[in-house]
Scaffold this motif. Structure first.
Motif, PDB file in Angstrom:
ATOM      1  N   GLU A 183       0.828  -1.191   0.000  1.00 24.12           N
ATOM      2  CA  GLU A 183       0.000   0.000   0.000  1.00 24.12           C
ATOM      3  C   GLU A 183       0.866   1.245   0.000  1.00 24.12           C
ATOM      4  O   GLU A 183       0.596   2.213  -0.691  1.00 24.12           O
ATOM      5  CB  GLU A 183      -0.894  -0.016   1.242  1.00 24.12           C
ATOM      6  N   SER A 184       1.945   1.207   0.802  1.00 26.39           N
ATOM      7  CA  SER A 184       2.841   2.344   0.878  1.00 26.39           C
ATOM      8  C   SER A 184       3.492   2.609  -0.465  1.00 26.39           C
ATOM      9  O   SER A 184       3.607   3.737  -0.922  1.00 26.39           O
ATOM     10  CB  SER A 184       3.906   2.085   1.947  1.00 26.39           C
ATOM     11  N   THR A 202       1.023   4.126  -3.080  1.00 24.11           N
ATOM     12  CA  THR A 202       0.491   5.460  -2.851  1.00 24.11           C
ATOM     13  C   THR A 202       1.556   6.541  -2.932  1.00 24.11           C
ATOM     14  O   THR A 202       1.230   7.717  -3.010  1.00 24.11           O
ATOM     15  CB  THR A 202      -0.166   5.545  -1.462  1.00 24.11           C
ATOM     16  N   THR A 207      -5.854   7.850   0.301  1.00 24.25           N
ATOM     17  CA  THR A 207      -6.142   6.721   1.197  1.00 24.25           C
ATOM     18  C   THR A 207      -7.071   5.697   0.556  1.00 24.25           C
ATOM     19  O   THR A 207      -7.527   4.767   1.224  1.00 24.25           O
ATOM     20  CB  THR A 207      -6.795   7.225   2.505  1.00 24.25           C
ATOM     21  N   ILE A 209      -2.960   7.689   5.620  1.00 27.94           N
ATOM     22  CA  ILE A 209      -2.746   6.268   5.315  1.00 27.94           C
ATOM     23  C   ILE A 209      -2.499   5.492   6.604  1.00 27.94           C
ATOM     24  O   ILE A 209      -3.020   4.382   6.788  1.00 27.94           O
ATOM     25  CB  ILE A 209      -1.561   6.107   4.346  1.00 27.94           C
TER      26      ILE A 209
END
Length: 281
Positions: A8-9, A12, A36, A235
């Motif tokens: 996810e990091s 994004t 997010t 996030i």
């Protein structure tokens, strides 16, 4: 879980810089939603898996309330402390005033666990403790980042929380009407959850609009680095939410019970029995 968070990091990092170039400051809340989006979807999936099939199970519902009680309690107290020394928190405090959730959580928890639960039988679970330590550190070192938690958690309760409320009320009506076989309970025996009731005179939509307007107004007075810090922390908000939601117990049992009581499942079993009787006898 760690793998998902790491992915996810990575996914994004590029998105944030691109959307920063495309969106103006007045659309900052839109940017908060975009940054997010993926981790928010993971949270929604987990909420549905944990609570979606257990909306008529008060034990599971109470667990959900319990894990978020301390978070809202901390944020509301931090907002009250911080607004006295940081002007942007005073602006947000004016919007939140009248819809504070701490007392509503406590009312619901007393209903489900007993009047003395929070005093004598309650200890904070480790995942919630980790969450609170992070929030405490932010208040001491980077208090501005707390705005991400206030924004996302209140909007979550005003959006997804209202959907869960309506689903819960609908399933209770089905039970009351005898829609679930052998499980009729008078409506007046149900506790009506205070945490999802907002009665300060504003509509849900108006409150959401005011929170978004105030967040955009605050963002217009921040530097780019400060705005970026709010996006980055957004996030992290959902990652901490994921961690505490995973600790809700009893959802496997509730899912099985919900399936066994579902009209479609019952009809299917009846059809199978009738077919067996026809062909065997």
């Amino acid at each position: 879980m760690e793998r998902l968070q790491h992915e996810e990091s990575e996914n994004t990092e590029g998105t944030d810089s691109e959307t920063n170039e495309d969106l103006e400051v007045e659309d900052f809340t839109k940017l908060m939603g975009i940054s997010t989006r993926k981790v928010h979807k993971l949270t929604d999936l987990l909420v549905n898996a944990k609570l979606g099939l257990a909306l008529t199970d008060d034990k599971v519902w109470a667990e959900g309330l319990l894990i978020f009680y301390e978070i809202f309690h901390f944020l509301e107290e931090a907002l009250n402390r911080t607004r006295r020394r940081i002007e942007v928190f005073e602006r947000m405090s004016k919007v939140i005033s009248g819809i504070e959730r701490t007392a509503a959580f406590e009312q619901d928890l007393r209903s489900y666990y007993g009047n003395e639960f929070l005093v004598t039988n309650y200890s904070i679970r480790p995942s919630v403790g980790n969450y609170l330590r992070h929030l405490t550190s932010l208040e001491e070192r980077e208090p501005l980042r707390l705005l991400s938690y206030i924004y996302h958690l209140y909007l979550g309760l005003l959006s997804g929380g209202q959907i869960l409320k309506r689903k819960r009320e609908l399933q209770r009506k089905l039970v009351t009407m005898g829609g679930l076989i052998g499980n009729t309970i008078p409506e007046n025996q149900y506790h009506r959850d205070a945490v999802t009731q907002f009665n300060d005179g504003r509509s849900i939509q108006d409150i959401k609009k005011e929170i978004k307007f105030t967040m955009n107004d605050i963002a217009s007075d921040l530097s780019k680095d400060e705005r970026d810090s709010l996006l980055q922390e957004g996030i992290i908000v959902f990652r901490y939410n994921l961690e505490i939601i995973q600790t809700i117990e009893g959802t496997g049992r509730s899912a099985i019970l919900a399936l066994l009581k579902h009209p479609f499942f019952i009809c299917t079993i009846i059809v199978i029995i009738l077919l067996l009787c026809y062909f065997v006898f």
